[in-house]
Design a protein around this motif. Structure first.
Motif, PDB file in Angstrom:
ATOM      1  N   TYR A 101      -3.378  -2.061  -9.075  1.00  0.00           N
ATOM      2  CA  TYR A 101      -4.045  -1.294  -8.263  1.00  0.00           C
ATOM      3  C   TYR A 101      -5.085  -0.262  -8.983  1.00  0.00           C
ATOM      4  O   TYR A 101      -4.748   0.107 -10.211  1.00  0.00           O
ATOM      5  N   SER A 123      -6.511  -2.980  -4.497  1.00  0.00           N
ATOM      6  CA  SER A 123      -5.506  -3.401  -5.288  1.00  0.00           C
ATOM      7  C   SER A 123      -5.864  -4.968  -5.047  1.00  0.00           C
ATOM      8  O   SER A 123      -6.422  -5.455  -4.165  1.00  0.00           O
ATOM      9  N   ASN A 142       0.844  -1.045  -0.046  1.00  0.00           N
ATOM     10  CA  ASN A 142       0.056  -0.227  -0.152  1.00  0.00           C
ATOM     11  C   ASN A 142       0.709   1.050  -0.102  1.00  0.00           C
ATOM     12  O   ASN A 142       1.483   1.633   1.063  1.00  0.00           O
ATOM     13  N   TYR A 201      -5.842   3.869  -8.523  1.00  0.00           N
ATOM     14  CA  TYR A 201      -5.535   5.102  -7.658  1.00  0.00           C
ATOM     15  C   TYR A 201      -6.299   6.295  -8.309  1.00  0.00           C
ATOM     16  O   TYR A 201      -6.498   6.418  -9.571  1.00  0.00           O
ATOM     17  N   ILE A 208      -4.667   5.624  -2.960  1.00  0.00           N
ATOM     18  CA  ILE A 208      -4.981   4.209  -3.371  1.00  0.00           C
ATOM     19  C   ILE A 208      -6.645   4.109  -3.301  1.00  0.00           C
ATOM     20  O   ILE A 208      -7.181   4.448  -2.018  1.00  0.00           O
ATOM     21  N   CYS A 226      -4.467   3.475 -13.305  1.00  0.00           N
ATOM     22  CA  CYS A 226      -4.148   1.983 -12.942  1.00  0.00           C
ATOM     23  C   CYS A 226      -2.659   1.911 -12.764  1.00  0.00           C
ATOM     24  O   CYS A 226      -1.721   2.564 -13.289  1.00  0.00           O
ATOM     25  N   THR A 239       0.366  -7.948  -8.990  1.00  0.00           N
ATOM     26  CA  THR A 239      -0.564  -7.361  -8.538  1.00  0.00           C
ATOM     27  C   THR A 239      -0.926  -5.843  -9.180  1.00  0.00           C
ATOM     28  O   THR A 239      -0.066  -5.534  -9.949  1.00  0.00           O
TER      29      THR A 239
END
Lengths: 115, 118
Positions: free
Chosen positions: B33, B48, A102, B35, B45, B91, B31
């Motif tokens: 994500y 994820s 994160n 944002y 964020i 992304c 992984t």
């Protein structure tokens, strides 16, 4: 909680001046990672550097250099002899063991390099 | 040969509509994500996914629903769009895997989708 502070909202310099962008981070973890990203006016996010908490060596890459100091929880970024193409928003980011991947980003510093 | 590609680049729509943003990465990363970057450039964020499993789900309205059909894709669907949803959505992907203790993996970002809700 993790936090990244970039106290300078906007900086303006004249071309060829040196400029330092400040980044102060907060984390309770002993293992963490710091990053800098650049966002030019075109909008994409460009990776510049990463540093882990065990490596306090400063780094130089061309006109760019980074100063990591755990004692002050800072990871500052200096551009030497700035150029107009350096104009962008610069983000400092942090991630650490207990937060998976994160990434916490600072609010960014908008750098304007004037000709 | 874009590494992380998201479509569309621009999305203009009316309040109340439902829209989707697609993201694909060809880097073989585990992984992905989403944002959100607001008008003040603040990056936060949203979600994820690691190998199709939801890892991070920040405080985001239920109107936002991510979907990962496979590890190379992470789409974002938004229901009942509101004015406050206007932002740039990025992304990103990284090689990080949940079983790994190495967090020294950088994020690779797509070029962003500018969403304007009228």
């Amino acid at each position: 909680a993790q936090k990244v502070t970039q106290a300078q909202t906007e900086i303006s310099v004249v071309e060829k001046e040196d400029v330092t962008l400040d980044c102060v981070y907060e984390t309770r973890d002993t293992t963490y990672y710091l990053f800098w990203y650049k966002q030019p006016p075109s909008g994409e996010l460009v990776f510049l550097i990463r540093r882990n908490s065990f490596d306090e060596q400063n780094e130089i890459s061309g006109r760019y250099s980074w100063n990591f100091q755990k004692s002050t929880s800072s990871f500052n970024f200096t551009i030497t002899a700035s150029q107009v193409v350096d104009s962008a928003v610069y983000f400092c980011a942090l991630t650490s063991d207990n937060y998976g991947q994160n990434f916490v980003f600072g609010p960014g510093t908008r750098l304007s390099v004037l000709p | 040969d874009t590494a992380v590609s998201q479509t569309p680049k621009y999305l203009v729509t009316q309040m109340g509509n439902d829209k989707s943003i697609k993201c694909e990465q060809n880097l073989g990363h585990d992984t992905m994500y989403w944002y959100k970057q607001d008008s003040k450039k603040f990056l936060k964020i949203m979600f994820s996914y690691n190998n199709k499993e939801l890892i991070i789900n920040e405080t985001v309205p239920n109107r936002f629903s991510p979907k990962s059909p496979d590890k190379a894709h992470l789409n974002l669907h938004i229901n009942s769009l509101e004015l406050g949803d206007s932002a740039v959505y990025f992304c990103a992907s990284s090689p990080w895997d949940k079983g790994s203790r190495d967090l020294n993996e950088k994020l690779f970002f797509g070029s962003g989708t500018q969403l304007s809700v009228l």
